[in-house]
Design an enzyme around this catalytic site. Structure first.
Site, PDB file in Angstrom:
ATOM      1  N   CYS A  33     -27.930 -45.051 -13.477  1.00 61.26           N
ATOM      2  CA  CYS A  33     -28.886 -44.868 -12.369  1.00 61.26           C
ATOM      3  C   CYS A  33     -29.691 -46.154 -12.157  1.00 61.26           C
ATOM      4  CB  CYS A  33     -29.792 -43.680 -12.707  1.00 61.26           C
ATOM      5  SG  CYS A  33     -31.239 -43.508 -11.665  1.00 61.26           S
ATOM      6  N   CYS A  36     -33.437 -45.780 -12.101  1.00 56.31           N
ATOM      7  CA  CYS A  36     -33.914 -45.466 -13.456  1.00 56.31           C
ATOM      8  C   CYS A  36     -34.124 -46.748 -14.262  1.00 56.31           C
ATOM      9  CB  CYS A  36     -32.911 -44.584 -14.194  1.00 56.31           C
ATOM     10  SG  CYS A  36     -32.666 -42.963 -13.484  1.00 56.31           S
TER      11      CYS A  36
END
Length: 108
Positions: A33, A36
């Site tokens: 991600c 993230c």
């Protein structure tokens, strides 16, 4: 990486988060991600700037039980716990200054 940013698994969650004597920001994330990873770098800085808060990361691919328990449907998903209870949640990436304000305002 900051030694104040702790990677935990599902088995460690209760001891590190629920039973913590100080507020805990849990970063539910995954290595694939992009947002993230961006938030993760902010959290490394904030772990140094906010010593009264514990910062932990939970990789949802390897540790799905607590992600499911706390309703994590999208990542990054930051959940702020105090005394074992959720006091705030942020889904999606924010700039570092907004994350810091969110944490501080939640605790005041």
């Amino acid at each position: 990486m900051s030694d104040k940013l702790i990677h935990i698994n599902d088995e460690q969650f209760e001891a590190e988060v629920i039973k913590s004597d100080k507020p805990v920001l849990v970063d539910f994330w995954a290595p694939w991600c992009g947002p993230c990873r961006m938030v993760g770098s902010y959290l490394e800085d904030l772990a140094e700037e906010l010593p009264n808060v514990k910062f932990v990361k939970v990789d949802i691919d390897e540790n799905s039980a607590n992600a499911a328990k706390y309703g994590v449907m999208s990542i990054p998903n930051l959940v702020l716990f105090k005394n074992g209870e959720i006091i705030n949640r942020q889904v999606g990436a924010l700039p570092k200054n907004e994350l810091k304000a969110l944490i501080e305002n939640s605790l005041n």
